[in-house]
Enzyme design. Structure first.
Site, PDB file in Angstrom:
ATOM      1  N   HIS A 129      25.096  89.091  57.065  1.00 44.06           N
ATOM      2  CA  HIS A 129      24.190  89.703  58.022  1.00 44.06           C
ATOM      3  C   HIS A 129      24.496  90.259  59.557  1.00 44.06           C
ATOM      4  O   HIS A 129      25.074  91.947  59.936  1.00 44.06           O
ATOM      5  CB  HIS A 129      23.174  89.082  59.303  1.00 44.06           C
ATOM      6  CG  HIS A 129      22.751  89.136  59.946  1.00 44.06           C
ATOM      7  ND1 HIS A 129      22.865  89.305  61.803  1.00 44.06           N
ATOM      8  CD2 HIS A 129      22.016  90.396  60.603  1.00 44.06           C
ATOM      9  CE1 HIS A 129      21.795  89.428  62.638  1.00 44.06           C
ATOM     10  NE2 HIS A 129      21.764  90.240  61.906  1.00 44.06           N
ATOM     11  N   GLU A 185      20.905  88.375  69.447  1.00 45.19           N
ATOM     12  CA  GLU A 185      19.376  88.092  68.587  1.00 45.19           C
ATOM     13  C   GLU A 185      18.874  86.505  67.954  1.00 45.19           C
ATOM     14  O   GLU A 185      18.170  86.854  68.200  1.00 45.19           O
ATOM     15  CB  GLU A 185      20.100  89.106  67.690  1.00 45.19           C
ATOM     16  CG  GLU A 185      19.359  89.265  66.438  1.00 45.19           C
ATOM     17  CD  GLU A 185      20.110  90.361  65.301  1.00 45.19           C
ATOM     18  OE1 GLU A 185      19.319  90.155  64.326  1.00 45.19           O
ATOM     19  OE2 GLU A 185      20.287  91.006  66.109  1.00 45.19           O
ATOM     20  N   GLU A 242      26.473  93.717  58.019  1.00 42.12           N
ATOM     21  CA  GLU A 242      25.310  94.221  57.753  1.00 42.12           C
ATOM     22  C   GLU A 242      25.345  95.398  59.291  1.00 42.12           C
ATOM     23  O   GLU A 242      25.426  96.439  58.524  1.00 42.12           O
ATOM     24  CB  GLU A 242      24.309  94.222  57.432  1.00 42.12           C
ATOM     25  CG  GLU A 242      23.161  94.840  57.708  1.00 42.12           C
ATOM     26  CD  GLU A 242      21.064  94.513  58.243  1.00 42.12           C
ATOM     27  OE1 GLU A 242      21.093  95.477  59.521  1.00 42.12           O
ATOM     28  OE2 GLU A 242      20.911  93.083  58.107  1.00 42.12           O
ATOM     29  N   HIS A 243      25.598  94.504  60.328  1.00 42.10           N
ATOM     30  CA  HIS A 243      25.701  95.003  61.526  1.00 42.10           C
ATOM     31  C   HIS A 243      27.052  96.230  62.111  1.00 42.10           C
ATOM     32  O   HIS A 243      26.756  97.595  62.065  1.00 42.10           O
ATOM     33  CB  HIS A 243      25.210  94.643  62.916  1.00 42.10           C
ATOM     34  CG  HIS A 243      24.299  93.705  63.028  1.00 42.10           C
ATOM     35  ND1 HIS A 243      24.340  93.824  64.646  1.00 42.10           N
ATOM     36  CD2 HIS A 243      23.227  93.038  62.012  1.00 42.10           C
ATOM     37  CE1 HIS A 243      22.494  93.645  64.227  1.00 42.10           C
ATOM     38  NE2 HIS A 243      22.019  93.192  63.121  1.00 42.10           N
TER      39      HIS A 243
END
Length: 426
Positions: free
Chosen positions: A65, A140, A68-69
């Site tokens: 993840h 987040e 991906e960012h």
């Protein structure tokens, strides 16, 4: 080009495997102005342990993840902004099993496709930018951790599974992402962002040859090595623990009850097992089921209640949940209803209605470019053809669904996760 026709659903699909090993899928949609592209890698939150260059690597939870960012960073700026300025609507997501980058646009599609393929295949990070992202993703994660719906799901997965990485949140934890460095990200990109481990899907009124020409020109010439992954020891059939509870700021108890199912290993058998699991959930506890009507009339469930089936790498489970004043009573009712169905059978007309409803839902998914693209990528990675769903439904009988209930919806396979309201302070 391998052109496949599906007369039962009125669809056509073009598959081409490039010399570098990349599978390219083009789904023609004549007359549509909107065009959609998805570039996916078979790399998700569960792929934390893998072999690269002959050595096993253990990477921090949440790294897929995190990567991906960071992939939107380029030497010249940010690819998200570049695509948006070009009239596209770009985004990305990471699941347990895959990471996808995508956009849709009505203009400059081929220019945007070149941007998409370029930034995903060429990583650019610095230690400073990686460190800065830790704060953003940490916030987040903090927001997710405060969400009762997320907590009840995480608690369920940790109750169903003993050691599987399915227990670990895709985003990781604030502690785990602190261990991520630019070098670790480069290692993971080198391992998984290779043509043979990826899939490009384009949906819309496009010129196939132009799509292929761009992919051949932009992407690496080598396919990359196939990466061996380790999802841990084989799980026992039984759930890790039967019950878990946590208190949070909620007005009413929220719950998920899950039933651990045998892991699947790809191919059409997995496709078929998923369809059986979905049918079983609907027959047992779907909105038109006798159980749903009874629980609703008793005030044990409300409109928030729903049921589903999911397959992850090395894991599969059926689950249901929502808000309830008595989650334990709902879980016991689901168990009892499954046993009744196994004992007495399912009404034939009711079963046919459920099959027709699921088939109709699958047909409606063909109107969504996003759903088409994701299903094509997932199917390619798992070795089945998602457009063969009519034949899959033809092969399933009520006896298959009852066998699923008999073997999987049992007390030993069950875990109940509950979030209850905090006690008021005296």
């Amino acid at each position: 080009m391998d052109k496949k026709l599906y007369p039962r659903i009125g669809e056509e699909v073009i598959w081409v495997t490039l010399d570098n090993g990349l599978p390219v899928c083009i789904v023609p949609k004549k007359g549509f102005s909107r065009k959609y592209a998805l570039f996916a890698t078979r790399y998700g939150g569960m792929d934390m342990r893998f072999r690269l260059n002959g050595q096993w690597l253990d990477t921090p939870a949440g790294i897929a993840h995190y990567l991906e960012h960071k992939m939107f960073d380029t030497e010249d700026g940010n690819a998200l902004q570049e695509l948006a300025m070009n009239g596209a609507e770009p985004n990305a997501f990471t699941s347990n099993a895959i990471t996808c980058y995508y956009f849709d646009s009505t203009e400059k599609f081929y220019e945007n496709l070149e941007i998409l393929l370029s930034f995903v295949s060429v990583p650019y990070f610095t230690d400073e930018s990686v460190e800065k992202e830790q704060g953003i993703i940490g916030q987040e994660i903090g927001m997710i951790e405060d969400n009762p719906e997320w907590q009840v799901y995480k608690q369920l997965m940790q109750s169903l599974y003993h050691t599987s990485p399915a227990r670990t949140p895709v985003a990781g934890s604030v502690e785990s992402i602190r261990k991520i460095t630019a070098q670790t990200l480069y290692d993971c990109h080198r391992a998984f962002y290779t043509p043979a481990n990826m899939c490009l899907v384009v949906v819309g009124d496009v010129e196939p040859q132009q799509v292929l020409d761009i992919a051949r020109r932009v992407l690496p010439k080598d396919s990359g090595e196939l990466i061996e992954r380790d999802y841990g020891a084989e799980e026992p059939a039984e759930a890790a623990r039967a019950y878990a509870e946590e208190r949070m700021e909620v007005s009413m108890p929220s719950f998920l009850v899950g039933f651990k199912c045998p892991p699947q290993h790809g191919g059409e058998e997995q496709h078929r097992f998923a369809a059986i699991g979905e049918l079983a959930c609907d027959v047992l506890m779907g909105e038109s089921s006798p159980l749903y009507a009874r629980l609703y009339s008793q005030g044990l469930i409300n409109g928030s209640f729903g049921a589903a089936f999911d397959i992850l790498p090395g894991a599969a489970y059926a689950y249901a949940g929502g808000d309830s004043k008595d989650p334990k009573a709902v879980a016991e009712a689901i168990l009892a209803e499954a046993q009744r169905l196994v004992r007495e059978g399912v009404d034939e007309d009711y079963y046919k209605r459920i099959v027709n409803a699921n088939f109709g839902a699958a047909l409606r998914e063909l109107n969504s470019f996003e759903s088409i693209a994701v299903s094509m990528a997932e199917g390619r990675f798992q070795g089945y053809d998602p457009y063969r769903f009519p034949e899959i439904y033809d092969s399933i009988t009520a006896a298959d669904v009852l066998a699923f209930l008999r073997e999987n919806v049992t007390r030993s396979h069950m875990a109940l996760s509950v979030i209850t309201p905090k006690e008021e302070e005296a």
